[in-house]
Design a protein around this motif. Sequence first.
Motif, PDB file in Angstrom:
ATOM      1  N   VAL A 419       0.834  -1.206   0.000  1.00  0.00           N
ATOM      2  CA  VAL A 419       0.000   0.000   0.000  1.00  0.00           C
ATOM      3  C   VAL A 419       0.868   1.256   0.000  1.00  0.00           C
ATOM      4  O   VAL A 419       0.639   2.196  -0.769  1.00  0.00           O
ATOM      5  N   SER A 420       1.884   1.273   0.865  1.00  0.00           N
ATOM      6  CA  SER A 420       2.752   2.448   0.938  1.00  0.00           C
ATOM      7  C   SER A 420       3.519   2.651  -0.360  1.00  0.00           C
ATOM      8  O   SER A 420       3.617   3.769  -0.877  1.00  0.00           O
ATOM      9  N   ALA A 421       4.078   1.556  -0.905  1.00  0.00           N
ATOM     10  CA  ALA A 421       4.869   1.657  -2.138  1.00  0.00           C
ATOM     11  C   ALA A 421       4.012   2.104  -3.309  1.00  0.00           C
ATOM     12  O   ALA A 421       4.386   3.009  -4.068  1.00  0.00           O
ATOM     13  N   MET A 422       2.846   1.487  -3.470  1.00  0.00           N
ATOM     14  CA  MET A 422       2.000   1.812  -4.612  1.00  0.00           C
ATOM     15  C   MET A 422       1.414   3.217  -4.498  1.00  0.00           C
ATOM     16  O   MET A 422       1.338   3.959  -5.488  1.00  0.00           O
ATOM     17  N   SER A 423       1.019   3.605  -3.301  1.00  0.00           N
ATOM     18  CA  SER A 423       0.451   4.944  -3.111  1.00  0.00           C
ATOM     19  C   SER A 423       1.475   6.015  -3.455  1.00  0.00           C
ATOM     20  O   SER A 423       1.171   6.988  -4.165  1.00  0.00           O
ATOM     21  N   ASN A 424       2.697   5.852  -2.982  1.00  0.00           N
ATOM     22  CA  ASN A 424       3.709   6.865  -3.253  1.00  0.00           C
ATOM     23  C   ASN A 424       4.123   6.870  -4.719  1.00  0.00           C
ATOM     24  O   ASN A 424       4.428   7.925  -5.284  1.00  0.00           O
ATOM     25  N   ALA A 425       4.139   5.669  -5.343  1.00  0.00           N
ATOM     26  CA  ALA A 425       4.455   5.605  -6.768  1.00  0.00           C
ATOM     27  C   ALA A 425       3.428   6.388  -7.580  1.00  0.00           C
ATOM     28  O   ALA A 425       3.772   7.148  -8.487  1.00  0.00           O
ATOM     29  N   ALA A 426       2.160   6.202  -7.245  1.00  0.00           N
ATOM     30  CA  ALA A 426       1.103   6.923  -7.952  1.00  0.00           C
ATOM     31  C   ALA A 426       1.216   8.427  -7.746  1.00  0.00           C
ATOM     32  O   ALA A 426       1.087   9.221  -8.689  1.00  0.00           O
ATOM     33  N   LEU A 427       1.463   8.852  -6.511  1.00  0.00           N
ATOM     34  CA  LEU A 427       1.596  10.281  -6.226  1.00  0.00           C
ATOM     35  C   LEU A 427       2.754  10.892  -7.012  1.00  0.00           C
ATOM     36  O   LEU A 427       2.647  12.006  -7.526  1.00  0.00           O
ATOM     37  N   ALA A 428       3.846  10.143  -7.149  1.00  0.00           N
ATOM     38  CA  ALA A 428       4.995  10.648  -7.899  1.00  0.00           C
ATOM     39  C   ALA A 428       4.635  10.833  -9.364  1.00  0.00           C
ATOM     40  O   ALA A 428       5.051  11.797 -10.007  1.00  0.00           O
ATOM     41  N   LEU A 429       3.853   9.907  -9.922  1.00  0.00           N
ATOM     42  CA  LEU A 429       3.483   9.998 -11.333  1.00  0.00           C
ATOM     43  C   LEU A 429       2.452  11.100 -11.575  1.00  0.00           C
ATOM     44  O   LEU A 429       2.445  11.733 -12.637  1.00  0.00           O
ATOM     45  N   PHE A 430       1.574  11.322 -10.608  1.00  0.00           N
ATOM     46  CA  PHE A 430       0.648  12.439 -10.731  1.00  0.00           C
ATOM     47  C   PHE A 430       1.379  13.775 -10.705  1.00  0.00           C
ATOM     48  O   PHE A 430       0.929  14.760 -11.293  1.00  0.00           O
ATOM     49  N   ARG A 431       2.526  13.821 -10.034  1.00  0.00           N
ATOM     50  CA  ARG A 431       3.245  15.082  -9.853  1.00  0.00           C
ATOM     51  C   ARG A 431       4.278  15.330 -10.920  1.00  0.00           C
ATOM     52  O   ARG A 431       5.233  16.054 -10.709  1.00  0.00           O
ATOM     53  N   LYS A 432       4.109  14.745 -12.096  1.00  0.00           N
ATOM     54  CA  LYS A 432       5.058  14.940 -13.190  1.00  0.00           C
ATOM     55  C   LYS A 432       5.230  16.417 -13.496  1.00  0.00           C
ATOM     56  O   LYS A 432       4.251  17.119 -13.700  1.00  0.00           O
TER      57      LYS A 432
END
Length: 432
Positions: A419-432
């Motif tokens: 959950v932590s890994a996937m959530s942060n990965a998604a947030l990083a991609l949203f913040r392109k």
Amino acid sequence: MTMLSATLLATSALPSYAKINVAERLPELEKIYLDLHQSPELSFNEKETSQKIAKHLTKLGFEVTDNVGGYGVVGLLKNGQGPTVMIRTDTDGLPIIEQTGVPYASQVRVTNKEGIQVGVMHGCGHDIHMTSFLGTAEHLVANKDKWQGTLMMVAQPAEEVGAGAKAMLKEGLFSNFAKPDHIIALHVSASVPAGKVALKPEYTMASVDSVDIIVKGKGGHGAYPHTTIDPVVIASRVVLALQTITSRELSPLEPSVVTVGSIHGGSKHNVISNEVKLQLTLRSYNPAVREQQIAAIKRITAGIAASAGLEESLFPEVIVHEGESIPSTYNNPQQTARVTEAIKSAIGGDNVELTAPVMAGEDFGLFGRTEEKLPITLFWLGGVNPQNYAEAMKNNTQLPSLHSSKFAPDYQKAIPTGVSAMSNAALALFRK
């Protein structure tokens, strides 16, 4: 506080993006996991599983469509202007009788399409995938002030038979719903300790092809072999000759596997049959290697048949099951680098490893092989109890693999990490 609660609190700090505080949701996550583990469904039969996922996403505010490509589910959540990030989970179980001995083991038995009663088990960790998927959806909804764009949650059926991704794409996943800018997924690993994540940029999983070869001959009495052309002998020559494809026809720098997994022919000791059937699995990373494997199989089998004296009409039939074929999974290097840094931020750099590619296959790779050539990243989520892992390394013993009836992942550590890994990965991609 449960062990799951303590583990998730320890891994939940996201200093670069957001702080995930989900202690109050932990009992529900554990409940979801145990329910999914004890109620697995076979490929293209995931009706109840899909309903559970659809219900959960609907409750979170997603626009949900079910029955996509079978029992696939698509959830869309629009949160202002920005990129579209797709997170995918697979949902199907395997025809395995669980032998883990855990108190929550699956007791499900069903009759398959051949009329045989089989057990059903989440022996590939799809229950952890789904729980991490739903937990991630919750946390991204709770942190809507930290991202802008469209969150696309895709629960895909029939991964284990290589058909679910094709079915969802055929029904217009990217045209009728949304075309993602980024696509990410995780897969439980049976060789990485729980609490850790492993990634490999570029090729990370292999292409998979199932091939049948029908070797023909001219049968007769076993006492008079000179009056026949024996397909058993031809098939034996074929099996040996196929080994030269990898060893002598392909560059040693190009990974390749050509395995004959099944050979059947004949019916009696003293009868030379008319036919022998072989079943093969082919693995590679480079699409050009796959084409070379198939071309070589056709050429070699025809040549051996001709040398045995068969006319062309009796040359072997080589049948490539294109409907079951899946391409290699190629992790986009730039996107994977961003995902890696985001996961390090979530769980600590010491818990993120660079791993080697594997020759197993996953139809997730198809999402990156459409005309749009969308960037995809799949990362490995450690599933092995750390103590068991350490003992296995010390004693050089084999751990239960994926698809083993004894594979029991350490869900109490794996789920919060996922959950932590996937959530942060998604947030990083949203913040392109």
